[in-house]
Design an enzyme around this catalytic site. Structure first.
Site, short mmCIF file in Angstrom:
data_model
loop_
_atom_site.label_atom_id
_atom_site.label_comp_id
_atom_site.label_asym_id
_atom_site.label_seq_id
_atom_site.Cartn_x
_atom_site.Cartn_y
_atom_site.Cartn_z
N ASP A 136 0.88 -1.17 0.00
CA ASP A 136 0.00 0.00 0.00
C ASP A 136 0.92 1.23 0.00
O ASP A 136 2.12 1.13 0.28
CB ASP A 136 -0.95 0.00 1.20
C1 BGC Z 1 -5.04 3.30 0.07
C2 BGC Z 1 -5.07 2.36 -1.11
C3 BGC Z 1 -4.89 3.13 -2.38
C4 BGC Z 1 -3.59 3.90 -2.32
C5 BGC Z 1 -3.29 4.71 -3.56
C6 BGC Z 1 -3.84 4.24 0.04
O1 BGC Z 1 -3.99 5.27 0.96
O2 BGC Z 1 -5.05 2.58 1.27
O3 BGC Z 1 -6.27 1.65 -1.12
O4 BGC Z 1 -4.94 2.28 -3.48
O5 BGC Z 1 -3.65 4.81 -1.22
O6 BGC Z 1 -4.09 5.82 -3.66
#
Ligand code: BGC
Length: 793
Positions: A224
């Site tokens: 993530d």
């Molecule tokens: C989230 C993800 C997301 C990523 C990119 C993170 O804060 O948990 O689900 O895909 O950001 O935006």
């Protein structure tokens, strides 16, 4: 190495290989021309393909949110959504869509549940697999997220979910397992949280042993965003790719770890092999792929039809006394509520997109009913103001709705001038220019005469001017972190007497690092009693009152959890007052997750509308009038009150959130008496049909099937979802959904339905392995466990 990419990998030296294993920017990877690897592009996410910008990027389609789509209980729907997302991705040259979100609805307080399908692992897994197939059949990768035990947001970057192995396997890993096995997902995202004290990005047991080992998963595991913390530990545990880039914990540190012997070079080669396999699958390796030219645009006729149908199909009838729904078109209607005029179509955070338009419930109903409908705004529903909506502010130079933003470097040179259609912009994360922004000027022309609330949000030192008035102040977040600065930035508003055409201008001196900035503008709020008086008057005059209530992105958002499931503001008082005055009262709940309904016994009907996407108003209108049957079934159990649920708290204690309820979440816990009877069960939904069940039989086998005849006793064609739950003999094994089948039946007719139970629900994890749960038990054929139609032993 036996990989199909061995020669390509061998042709690169170690630093060149490692470089490819961290993103090149916020949402793109590095290209490597020497091996014909193109730069892959990633995009969020579950409710639309937002593109390469976090905020203010391309105009893209806003889909109904995941819980609403899931409420159709239909793999074909999920597949269609996957295909539509793939088209959206192809139109933007995106290779990987960061969805589906398949964490479970453990506690209803979870801020991000709106992105995730349901409280049930089978329903979630089956839908995720279908969605994945829909995407990948068009050679766009899905990304299952977030692996694993990531069901809430409080302390999300540091907390540890404490989960026993059986619960992990039987519940939280199961949707991932199904989506890997049946969806053949090409990528997975490792979560922010720790699992039993080990960061999810470094979880050897989960990533290497279970996912890549036992499940033989051949895809890529990425972190993530900003979740990866270490080089050797994460790389050795099976994490293949660090996101975003270009910086991060790998790079030189990982090269050094290989040279020191802490990481074997074969580990790097395996990560790269998986990355190249992904590239190959999405057409980013070798000959560049061709993209279709005739993809539907976000506001095309085809999208309008799809989005209206998909949203309306998931809308769920929770109560319908005296068949007040579908509404009679000849009757007059008072439509009341802030959510009627400013319908909430999406949740907050990385799942947000920049839609071409959003149809409110007021607009949708007015199109169908004309002057039969009177619209009355409702009470305040937010504690934090949002960016100026619609045309409240417009860019002074172009007149376009939104604001104008000019970015300057430290020497005062203009770096870029941009139009922010949603009156907000991200600075310092995904900018397309060289140089660092030191100050930004935000500017909008006010389209209203009278008292207005105007303000700014974002971290920095502000100077704000409107006409002769000028304020200087600073906005900061305590212990600032990326989540807060971007998702809940600090703000300040003041009330002004505006004259249409006034220019509202604000300049901010920025702090280092990325942040979200924007202008707030709205008509100054009115006293609650005056608002309720107006609503009561309109309700008394009309044949039917429809009150639209709900949550906002303050409750349903990434990075923050809820603390209650009560509706915010004085919405309950508004409903009570309207119900007291109206002949018939229908409540539409515009929220993705459960809310408490203290007025339930005093209203005639309740329709749950989720977060319905850009066509929301059309979908709600079609459902209310019966043009499309709202055939949804709930995907989570609605507790009767705060805390009356088997798993409630989402606040870690000393950094740990204990999943002590084990596999007894949602309906499983309520059914076992671990929480009181809920207001509405998972699986509940009346639709517009009326059903009789007969001749229910068990067909034995390794995983048995149930057959039943369902008869539609209503006067219209309707869709029934036949749900089969297993109640095991063992007391410590929860009741569980083991299968379902949906069928559409004309009035007065019957259909014979077969529900195949899923063998994965017959397993239990004991002593380090799978065994079959004890023979016996009972099948419950039900419309949600509050309405059991047959029991078969
Ligand atoms: C989230 C993800 C997301 C990523 C990119 C993170 O804060 O948990 O689900 O895909 O950001 O935006």
């Amino acid at each position: 190495m036996t990989s199909e990419h061995a020669d390509l990998i061998k042709s690169l030296d170690l630093p060149a290989k490692v470089r490819l294993l961290t993103g090149a920017s916020a949402f793109s990877l590095h290209a490597e021309p020497s091996i014909a690897l193109a730069a892959m592009n990633f995009s969020d996410g579950p409710t639309g393909v937002r593109g390469l910008k976090f905020v203010g990027g391309a105009v893209t389609t806003l889909f109904p949110n995941a819980t609403l789509l899931a409420s159709a209980w239909d793999e074909r729907t999920a597949y269609e959504v996957g295909r539509m997302l793939a088209e959206e991705a192809m139109a933007q040259r995106i290779h990987v869509v960061l969805g589906p979100t398949i964490n479970l609805h453990r506690s209803v307080l979870g801020g991000r549940l709106f992105e995730a399908y349901s409280e049930d692992p089978l329903l979630t897994g089956k839908l995720a697999a279908a969605y994945t197939r829909g995407l990948q059949d068009l050679a766009v990768a899905a990304c299952l997220k977030h692996l694993v035990a990531n069901e809430s947001e409080t302390e999300r970057n540091t907390m540890s979910s404490v989960v026993d192995e059986a619960t992990l396997r039987e519940l939280y890993l199961l949707p991932f397992e199904i989506a890997v096995e049946e969806g053949r997902a090409w990528s997975i995202m490792a979560a922010y949280n720790d699992v039993n004290g080990v960061p999810a990005t470094e979880h050897e047991h989960v990533i290497n042993e279970v996912v890549k080992g036992e499940w033989a998963y051949d895809g890529l595991v990425m972190s993530d965003w900003f979740a990866a913390k270490t080089a050797a530990d994460a790389a050795n545990a099976g994490l293949d790719l660090v996101m975003p880039g270009p910086d991060g914990p790998w790079g030189d540190a990982l090269v050094a770890a290989v040279r020191d012997g802490a990481v074997d070079e074969s580990v790097i080669d395996d990560h790269l092999d998986r990355l190249l396999r992904l590239a190959d699958r999405v057409g980013a390796l070798g000959t560049p792929r061709d993209y279709p030219q005739d993809l539907p645009t976000p506001s095309s006729h085809v999208r309008r039809e799809q989005l209206t149908r998909l949203a309306a199909g998931g809308i769920t009838v929770l109560k319908n006394d005296g068949d007040v729904l579908p509404l009679d078109r000849s009757k007059t209607l008072a439509l009341i509520g802030r959510h009627a005029v400013e319908t909430i179509d999406m949740g907050g955070g990385s799942a947000q997109v920049n839609p071409p338009y959003q149809v409110s419930v007021a607009e949708g109903l007015a199109e169908l009913l004309g002057d039969k409908v009177t619209v009355v705004d409702g009470v305040e529903v937010r504690t934090r103001p949002v960016p100026a909506r619609g045309g409240f502010l417009s860019a002074p130079s172009s007149g376009d709705a939104g604001i104008e933003v000019t970015l300057f470097d430290a020497a005062g040179n203009e770096l870029e001038r941009r139009h922010a259609a949603q009156s907000k912009t991200m600075i310092g994360m995904d900018d397309d220019f060289e140089g660092t922004v030191a100050t930004a000027r935000l500017c909008g022309r006010v389209a209203y005469t009278g008292p207005v609330d105007l303000g700014v949000f974002g971290v920095g030192d502000w100077r704000v001017t409107l006409g002769d008035s000028m304020h200087e102040f600073s906005l900061r977040v305590a212990g600032g972190n990326f989540g807060e600065e971007v998702l809940t930035p600090p703000y300040r508003t003041d009330t002004y007497m505006a004259i249409e055409g006034d220019i509202f201008e604000a300049t901010v001196a920025l702090e280092p690092g990325p942040g979200l900035f924007g202008l707030i503008g709205r008509v100054a709020s009115r006293e609650t009693v005056d608002v309720i008086d107006d609503a009561v008057r309109a309700a008394a005059e009309a044949d039917v009152a429809v009150v639209v209530v709900g949550l906002t992105e303050e409750q349903e958002t990434e990075s923050v959890d809820k603390s209650t499931i009560h509706l915010p503001g004085a919405q309950n008082a508004l409903v009570e007052a309207v119900a007291g005055a109206a002949r018939r009262t229908v409540v539409v709940v515009n929220a993705a997750t459960p809310v408490v309904m203290p007025w339930l016994s005093r209203v005639d009907a309740v329709l749950w509308a989720g977060l319905p996407g850009q066509e929301g108003g059309h979908a709600v209108a079609a459902a209310l009038l019966g043009d499309i049957e709202p055939a949804g079934r709930l995907v989570s159990t609605f507790p009767s009150a705060d805390e009356k649920a088997p798993a409630w708290s989402v606040t870690p204690v000393d950094g740990e959130l204990r999943y002590d309820e084990g596999t007894f979440i949602g309906y499983r816990g309520h059914f076992a008496g671990r929480a009181p009877e809920p207001a509405f069960w998972f699986g509940h939904g009346l639709g517009y049909g009326r059903w009789e069940y007969s001749d229910v039989r068990l067909v034995l086998g390794d995983a048995p099937s149930i057959t039943a005849t369902v008869t539609n006793k209503s006067k219209r064609t309707s869709r029934e979802v036949v749900q089969v739950y297993l109640r095991p003999v063992e007391r410590d094994e929860p009741v569980r959904l083991v299968g379902w089948t949906a069928v559409t039946v004309p009035p007065g007719q019957s259909a014979r339905v077969t529900v195949r139970t899923d063998r994965r629900l017959w397993r239990k994890w004991t002593d380090g392995g799978w065994t079959r749960i004890a023979q016996g038990g009972e099948f419950l054929v039900a419309r949600g466990l509050g309405d059991i139609r047959a029991r078969v032993s």
